[in-house]
Motif scaffolding. Structure first.
Motif, mmCIF file in Angstrom:
data_model
loop_
_atom_site.group_PDB
_atom_site.id
_atom_site.type_symbol
_atom_site.label_atom_id
_atom_site.label_comp_id
_atom_site.label_asym_id
_atom_site.label_seq_id
_atom_site.Cartn_x
_atom_site.Cartn_y
_atom_site.Cartn_z
ATOM 1 N N ASP A 238 29.098 -9.402 7.074
ATOM 2 C CA ASP A 238 28.937 -9.071 8.494
ATOM 3 C C ASP A 238 30.138 -9.624 9.242
ATOM 4 N N TRP A 239 30.750 -8.788 10.072
ATOM 5 C CA TRP A 239 31.962 -9.189 10.791
ATOM 6 C C TRP A 239 31.989 -8.458 12.115
ATOM 7 N N GLN A 240 32.879 -8.881 12.983
ATOM 8 C CA GLN A 240 33.079 -8.214 14.263
ATOM 9 C C GLN A 240 34.552 -7.868 14.417
ATOM 10 N N PRO A 241 34.853 -6.763 15.093
ATOM 11 C CA PRO A 241 36.259 -6.348 15.241
ATOM 12 C C PRO A 241 37.153 -7.424 15.838
ATOM 13 N N ALA A 242 36.638 -8.245 16.735
ATOM 14 C CA ALA A 242 37.447 -9.334 17.279
ATOM 15 C C ALA A 242 37.709 -10.349 16.181
ATOM 16 N N ALA A 243 38.990 -10.636 15.920
ATOM 17 C CA ALA A 243 39.353 -11.501 14.797
ATOM 18 C C ALA A 243 38.800 -12.911 14.943
ATOM 19 N N THR A 244 38.415 -13.308 16.150
ATOM 20 C CA THR A 244 37.911 -14.663 16.373
ATOM 21 C C THR A 244 36.395 -14.765 16.223
ATOM 22 N N SER A 245 35.733 -13.661 15.912
ATOM 23 C CA SER A 245 34.270 -13.648 15.885
ATOM 24 C C SER A 245 33.681 -14.216 14.605
ATOM 25 N N GLY A 246 34.488 -14.344 13.554
ATOM 26 C CA GLY A 246 34.003 -14.901 12.313
ATOM 27 C C GLY A 246 33.265 -13.900 11.448
ATOM 28 N N VAL A 247 32.792 -14.401 10.300
ATOM 29 C CA VAL A 247 32.109 -13.559 9.334
ATOM 30 C C VAL A 247 30.878 -14.287 8.800
ATOM 31 N N ARG A 248 29.943 -13.499 8.301
ATOM 32 C CA ARG A 248 28.811 -14.041 7.556
ATOM 33 C C ARG A 248 28.736 -13.285 6.241
ATOM 34 N N VAL A 249 28.859 -14.033 5.137
ATOM 35 C CA VAL A 249 28.896 -13.440 3.804
ATOM 36 C C VAL A 249 27.599 -13.779 3.085
ATOM 37 N N THR A 250 26.943 -12.766 2.551
ATOM 38 C CA THR A 250 25.665 -12.949 1.868
ATOM 39 C C THR A 250 25.812 -12.610 0.398
ATOM 40 N N THR A 251 25.217 -13.438 -0.451
ATOM 41 C CA THR A 251 25.289 -13.204 -1.891
ATOM 42 C C THR A 251 23.920 -12.842 -2.449
ATOM 43 N N ARG A 252 23.942 -12.216 -3.619
ATOM 44 C CA ARG A 252 22.702 -11.848 -4.297
ATOM 45 C C ARG A 252 21.911 -13.077 -4.729
ATOM 46 N N SER A 253 22.612 -14.207 -4.894
ATOM 47 C CA SER A 253 21.951 -15.430 -5.339
ATOM 48 C C SER A 253 21.215 -16.152 -4.209
#
Length: 454
Positions: A238-253
């Motif tokens: 999950d990310w936002q077009p604004a480069a400063t918005s950060g990301v959330r990465v989800t794994t299958r584990s």
């Protein structure tokens, strides 16, 4: 479980590990997520009888590959030369020859045809800038045609065309019909010419790493410690077009990582399987849909000793008609046994994968007997790896661009998308497709991120 970091890296192959190392050395908090239960990506060591490591994935390094050679020195690893003393075996259509040096004994007309076609390919490759091949003077014309079409227009003899088909299979693990002529020219140019790709001494196959090339990744991971998380396949970013918005990465584990930026350091077809929210820009998505992986089954066949050496042979063999078309002496540094390594590539890997294990083994052994005689009939070990069956590789040696891809979508190959950055050997400007290209991409993406964190 949820963790946080300044940068999260997807993939712990050489590209991801080099990026992580560079960032950590600059004080950045990094977490690298790897889907497998090991690091190294397309680098993997197997074991011979007695436990000596043998490479079942990528293995060779060469003197002009500055990034990986520097990495090897920094990690305290050693290299040794690929064995090449003695005569090589070449089978081209109905002619078999044993020869020394670079050039097999072929019909003079065929040799002349190969020479003129290689001259034209190398000349075009020099004109295709490795950073932006889509801007080359002939980019549109080259990208509209397959490499096969270009070869049929350039090589005038059947023998010459057969030679370049063998070379394409050996270098790309694909067929000339599969890829854009522009991609082929870019790839050749990124290596410094066709000779750099196909030769041993002074070129891509010159050296091996003592203990196997996976040691590069293992040493990098050891340095990074618990910043590398295994068995954590990423399913969502999950990310936002604004480069400063950060990301959330989800794994299958079940692990979730929140970070300021993300590096996606997996092959293009695997990046396409991650669910991005919001969806990626259309050009980026179209790009990865048009970059399939090559296909190869790599086989190491071990014997009590390297018997071919006593017969005055180097262990290097090529054939335009055998499925096991490229073979090298792969005897380990400790000399504990003799090993021949070879490849079922492109269409031959397609056919090999449809055989059962016994049929495939029989095909490989029969071809080795055809090259080296009856002593090749009785190995002490047979170790194969079908990289198309690897869930988190889906092929080797690397991805390639289909016709029309680079001129339409090439500019987004390395371009960040908001907080998302792209690494991997396919994004390299030198030695794309090789370990060196992966290392280059890791350095590049770290340099890309550091100014954006300050």
């Amino acid at each position: 479980m949820e963790k946080s970091a300044d940068v999260v890296i997807v993939g712990a192959g050489v590209a991801g590990l080099v990026a992580a190392r560079d960032l950590v050395r600059n004080g950045v908090d990094v977490l690298a997520l790897e889907a497998r239960d090991r690091v190294g990506g397309r680098l993997l060591n197997g074991a011979l009888p007695g436990g000596t490591p043998i490479e079942v994935g990528g293995q060779w390094v060469g003197p002009t590959q500055q990034h990986v050679m520097e990495l090897i020195r920094e990690l305290g690893l050693r290299t040794y030369p690929t064995y090449g003393d003695g005569e090589h075996i070449g089978e081209f259509r109905t002619t078999r020859s044993q020869y020394r040096g670079r050039i097999p004994k072929l019909n003079p007309l065929v040799l002349a045809d190969i020479g003129q076609a290689q001259y034209r390919l190398d000349r075009i490759a020099r004109q295709v800038a490795a950073t932006d091949p889509w801007r080359a003077p002939q980019a549109e014309a080259l990208d509209r045609q397959t490499f096969c079409t270009w070869l049929h227009r350039t090589a005038r003899t059947t023998g010459g065309r057969d030679f370049f088909r063998l070379i394409t299979e050996a270098v790309f693990s694909a067929e000339p019909e599969d890829m854009s002529a522009l991609w082929a020219a870019f790839y050749v140019g990124a290596a410094g010419g066709l000779d750099q790709l196909i030769n041993v001494a002074g070129a891509a196959q010159q050296d091996r790493v003592v203990g196997g090339t996976q040691r590069i990744a293992l040493e990098l991971a050891e340095e990074l410690g618990d910043r590398v998380v295994l068995e954590a396949p990423v399913t969502d970013i999950d990310w936002q077009p604004a480069a400063t918005s950060g990301v959330r990465v989800t794994t299958r584990s079940g692990l979730t990582v929140r970070a300021g930026r993300a590096v996606v350091a997996v092959p293009p077809p695997l990046a396409a399987r991650i669910r991005f929210t919001p969806g990626l820009p259309g050009d980026r998505d179209q790009l990865v849909q048009r970059m399939p992986m090559g296909r190869v089954i790599k086989v190491n066949v071990a014997y009590d000793e390297p018997f071919w050496r006593r017969a005055g042979l180097s262990g290097q063999a090529n054939s335009t008609h055998r499925p096991f078309g490229t073979v090298f002496d792969n005897t380990p540094h400790d000399g504990s046994c003799g090993v021949l390594v070879g490849f079922l590539e492109g269409r031959h890997a397609d056919a090999g994968s449809r055989m059962n294990a016994d049929e495939r083994r029989a095909q490989v052994i029969n071809d080795l007997v055809g090259y080296f005689g009856p002593k090749a009939r009785n190995p002490i070990a047979y170790i194969e790896r079908d990289w198309a069956e690897e869930e988190y590789s889906r092929g080797c040696y690397g991805a390639f661009a289909m016709p029309g891809t680079l001129t339409r979508f090439g500019p987004v190959l390395r371009r960040p998308v908001g907080p998302l950055h792209w690494a991997g050997t396919e994004t390299a400007t030198r030695w794309a497709g090789y370990i060196d290209g992966a290392a280059e991409s890791g350095h590049r993406v770290a340099d890309e991120i550091l100014p954006r964190l300050s």
